[in-house]
Each structure stands twice: as structure tokens, then as C-alpha cells.
Scaffold this motif. Sequence first.
Motif, PDB file in Angstrom:
ATOM      1  N   TYR A 120       0.851  -1.183   0.000  1.00 13.46           N
ATOM      2  CA  TYR A 120       0.000   0.000   0.000  1.00 13.46           C
ATOM      3  C   TYR A 120       0.890   1.238   0.000  1.00 13.46           C
ATOM      4  N   GLY A 121       0.504   2.253  -0.765  1.00 14.94           N
ATOM      5  CA  GLY A 121       1.289   3.479  -0.798  1.00 14.94           C
ATOM      6  C   GLY A 121       0.622   4.554  -1.631  1.00 14.94           C
ATOM      7  N   PHE A 122       1.322   5.676  -1.809  1.00 17.89           N
ATOM      8  CA  PHE A 122       0.809   6.786  -2.609  1.00 17.89           C
ATOM      9  C   PHE A 122       1.217   6.623  -4.069  1.00 17.89           C
ATOM     10  N   PHE A 123       0.447   7.250  -4.952  1.00 17.28           N
ATOM     11  CA  PHE A 123       0.850   7.330  -6.355  1.00 17.28           C
ATOM     12  C   PHE A 123       0.642   8.755  -6.849  1.00 17.28           C
ATOM     13  N   GLY A 124       1.349   9.101  -7.926  1.00 14.11           N
ATOM     14  CA  GLY A 124       1.231  10.440  -8.502  1.00 14.11           C
ATOM     15  C   GLY A 124       2.459  10.752  -9.330  1.00 14.11           C
ATOM     16  N   THR A 125       2.635  12.011  -9.658  1.00 12.21           N
ATOM     17  CA  THR A 125       3.833  12.423 -10.382  1.00 12.21           C
ATOM     18  C   THR A 125       4.993  12.511  -9.403  1.00 12.21           C
ATOM     19  N   GLN A 126       6.209  12.264  -9.904  1.00 11.75           N
ATOM     20  CA  GLN A 126       7.395  12.283  -9.064  1.00 11.75           C
ATOM     21  C   GLN A 126       8.288  13.454  -9.485  1.00 11.75           C
ATOM     22  N   GLY A 127       9.316  13.708  -8.699  1.00 12.99           N
ATOM     23  CA  GLY A 127      10.231  14.794  -8.999  1.00 12.99           C
ATOM     24  C   GLY A 127      10.033  15.990  -8.079  1.00 12.99           C
TER      25      GLY A 127
END
Length: 382
Positions: A168-175
Motif C-alpha cells: 500500500y502506498g501513494f501514487f502520482g507524479t514524481q520529482g
Amino acid sequence: MKNLFLLLSAALLFSCAGESEKSSDSGNLEISYELDTVMVDAGDHFFFVQFGLSMSDVDKSRKLLYNFNNQEMVMEIIDLENLKLKEVRQYEKEGPNGIGGGFIMRVQVLPDESVVFYDFNGIHHVAQSGEKIATYQLGEIEWEGANLPEGEEIDVSSLDTKDGKTFYGFFGTQGFDSKNSGIAQFNVIEKSLKLLPSGFLQFTSAYDISFSMDGRGAAKFPEQNRIRVVNDKILIMTSAKNELWQWDLAQDSLVSHTYTSQLTSNSKKGNFPIQVNSNEEWSAAIKEKNKEVNFGMLVQAPDQDKFWRYHKEMDRMTAGDTIIYKNVLSAFDQELNQLGEAALPEKFKNADPVFYLDGRLWHFLNIDDEVAFVRVKPNISE
């Protein structure tokens, strides 16, 4: 500088699915506690304490603490019952059992004594023997079920698991300008993926400090937004606000639990710069941010059927410009209702990591680069 940003970076925000809310005041039960400090016998070994045991985990059933030295790729295993070093285990960078070259962000010990290593690109699962079970490069997996939106990834630094299979964790754009688009559940064996798009943490980005050099993003000091799997609960916590969330997998929704403290503020105020352009401004902004309220991790106490959590806020500044904190310990029941809170002594140092073992909350304390623990034995009564 890229690596500095990745080490400092944590998950942030975006748009929301179903959400319900529950509120609670500070509770009316009385919390008492006992304090002691214990030292660990290292023999002739020098413990790796450079990052304050931030890359450690506890095997509670065997009463062992695993502390990973990512510079020399060794695991220091401490016997917490006898307070002495038990073993130093060497891991490999390359080859069939290799776990990469020093980019490990977090370790997690599983019930079978295997260890999960989280690095920037994926997950390494290694057996107790040191033989690698598998490496999962998440960006290369073709998922079944949901699909990640274009340009978005799973944030490996946020992950948690109970079995090394379902995470389980977060998702999205990175950087540098990363955005959290919600939370994810995935199984690396079945290659299944489930997403809950949500913007419930969007507010925390207002408290991130960004450091730019020559017009380019160099580093970020964000809020700590974290996911932890506790029994059958998927819990989400933030350092910015007196609030917790639970992901209800059956209903595919979030349940929000908001609380009121009688001893501190209930949210950061943001009275510090969020954009800086020099090392001096960076240090000054972080110092100002550190004056504001900061909420820690929820820690389960199974034998008490409770959770405990620390938080702190500046009480005053000394003549020598040192921050004196109000440190607070709060108790919650299994349904996440707040039962009470208590102030701790002025000299108490509240810092992660914190874990619960044998009726006590344990805090790492660096004493001349030796490993010690401050232990708090909390009790609660009517």
C-alpha cells in the motif's frame, strides 16, 4: 542534488473519492507514565547512527531491531531483550543476491525474518539467509485491474506491507514538483493494482519548503505523509494536522478522524518561508517550521488494545536560541477514538523512530554515537 531531493521528498496530494468524517476531542481519561533510559552493549562494534536509526525496523515477536547501514550494506541486529548486539549481517550490492548500490530508503522486516528493501526504483525482497527472493521494478510491471495515469508512478518511499506480496502506498507524479494523486494497493505476485484517486492530503503542500538554485529546484522539505498497514486497517497519517484517515477497502472510501488537543495547536500555521534560494534561507526556514506543531506516527500497543501517538510544538525559546518543546502523548482506542492526552517532561526528546515493545514506547537516543533508548511505560485510567 537530485539524490538530496529524493531523500527529502515525501508524498503530497490531489482529487478525492468518497470520504466520511468522525470528530473527537482530547478525551477525558488520565494518562500516567514511567520513564527510563537503557544502553545497548555494542561490544567492539561501532553502530551506524548517522541517520538516527531512520533505516531500521523491529521484529517484535523476536524482540530484535534491524538497523541498516546503507553505506557498507550491512544490517546491525540488536537483541532488545538483552540490550546487546546480536549479529551484523552483510548484504551484496551486485550479483544474483544484490540489492543495488546504496540507494535504499527504508527497510521492513517481515514475520518470516525476510527483509524488504525499498529503493528509488523498486523493491528487493531478501530471505533471512541473505538469498534474494525477488526484485520488483514497479515501472516495468504490466498491471491488471487499474492503470496508472500517464506520467504518474507509485511512490516507493511511501510503501508498507504485511507479507511482501501486497503493498500500500501513494501514487502520482514524481520529482521536484511531485503531486500525490491518491493511494494504491498492489500485489507483486498477481500483478494486480487498485487505485483510490483522492486529494485529501492536498493541503499539506502549503507547508513544503522548496529550495531553488539558479532557478532550478534543488531540494524540498515536505510534510511527512505516511501509510501503515496495522492488522486489517490501512492508516494514513500526516505531520501537519491532528487528523488520521483509514482506507476502507470494502467501500473503496476514506474515513477521516479529526481530533482536538487541549495542549497544542491542531494544525501547522505556515508562519515560515516556503520558497528559499540560499543555504542560509533554507536553514532559517526549517528552524521556523520546526517551531510549529508536528504530529508523529500512530503506534499500536496490542496488549493494551490501544494506539499511542506523540506530537510536539514550541513552548518557548531560550536565551541561547534553543527551542523548548511541549511534548504530548495521546491515547486512542482500536476504533481510533481519542481517549486522552498528557504533557511529558520538558527535557523529553520526541523523535522518530518510535516502537512499542513489552508495554513500553521505545525512542532511540544517541549518546556519544552509542545506541540508547528512552522508554516510556504509559498507563491510562478513568
